[in-house]
Design an enzyme around this catalytic site. Sequence first.
Site, short mmCIF file in Angstrom:
data_model
loop_
_atom_site.label_atom_id
_atom_site.label_comp_id
_atom_site.label_asym_id
_atom_site.label_seq_id
_atom_site.Cartn_x
_atom_site.Cartn_y
_atom_site.Cartn_z
N TYR A 116 0.86 -1.18 0.00
CA TYR A 116 0.00 0.00 0.00
C TYR A 116 0.90 1.24 0.00
CZ TYR A 116 -3.90 3.01 1.64
OH TYR A 116 -4.87 3.98 1.76
N LYS A 165 -1.03 -1.07 -4.19
CA LYS A 165 -2.21 -0.19 -4.09
C LYS A 165 -1.69 1.22 -4.31
CE LYS A 165 -5.90 1.42 -1.03
NZ LYS A 165 -6.47 1.36 0.35
N VAL A 172 -9.02 -0.65 -5.41
CA VAL A 172 -9.31 -0.83 -3.99
C VAL A 172 -10.22 0.33 -3.61
CG1 VAL A 172 -8.40 -0.99 -1.65
CG2 VAL A 172 -7.15 -2.02 -3.54
#
Length: 298
Positions: free
Chosen positions: A136, A164, A206
């Site tokens: 992330y 992400k 996401v």
Amino acid sequence: MSFEWKGVFPALLTPFTANEEIDLPMFEKNLQAQLDAGVHGVIIGGSLGEASTITAEEKEQLIKHAIKYLNGKIPVIMNIAESTTKDAVQQAANAKAWGAAGLMLLPPMRYKSDDRETVEYFKTIAKSTDLPIMIYNNPVDYKIDVTLDMFEELIEYSNITAVKESTRDVTNVTRLINRFGGRLKILCGVDTLAVEELCLGADGWVAGLVCAFPKETVTIFNLVKEGKIAEAAAIYRWFMPLLELDIHPKLVQYIKLAATQTGIGSEYVRGPRLTLQGSERDRILKIINDGIAARPVL
């Protein structure tokens, strides 16, 4: 279960009762809405899931309950957001033991690690598990930027397979593809940039507002991937005032209120967060209700 980092992966809310206990019936209601909409996996214990306030025992409860409820239809991904490498490694082991299919991995919390420390943190966790990992990358909120050179080191580990992408710089999608080809799957992590990044080649989304509007989110993704950009853009334009709720420090309260209004969530949060009130609640409620009133026919 094996899966691909492709498609829509909701960062699920953690529903609470009025006395701050996990609301499993509401959790199931939202899971079913996500399934019905056709999402491709779910992420538990992320920022929207109030990761900083749920306990390890509650995370275990949510992971196991989701796996049982979904019964193999889609993968359950667990988020790891820890302050120490040791705790993060333990969480990765827990995820494996509880049956999670993969991990979303944040950089260290509280301490702003430098590039060498961040890479070592990620590497240590990666070599401790065989679960697929999505890094992330959100330097806006977490103040640590995972650069292309850092990813060059990280892809030595075959289970680091996705990012992400939450830098809020859409050109980073192109840079990642130019540097790594298809080695890293790219999932947009900012609702208000989703169509732009999907058009540039991102593999997934996401999503946050999917917790309240799952069908619209999945429809936009599917239309973009089918090349129907004009149709996707029309829904996206309607969605934008709602998607902007995802890029505010109170995104948890805002999106929980949206999910309450669409009947698949509740607005209860866990302290120190407080439910919205007064003019702020009225303002956010108007954005949500205006969106619901103009909701497109899919």
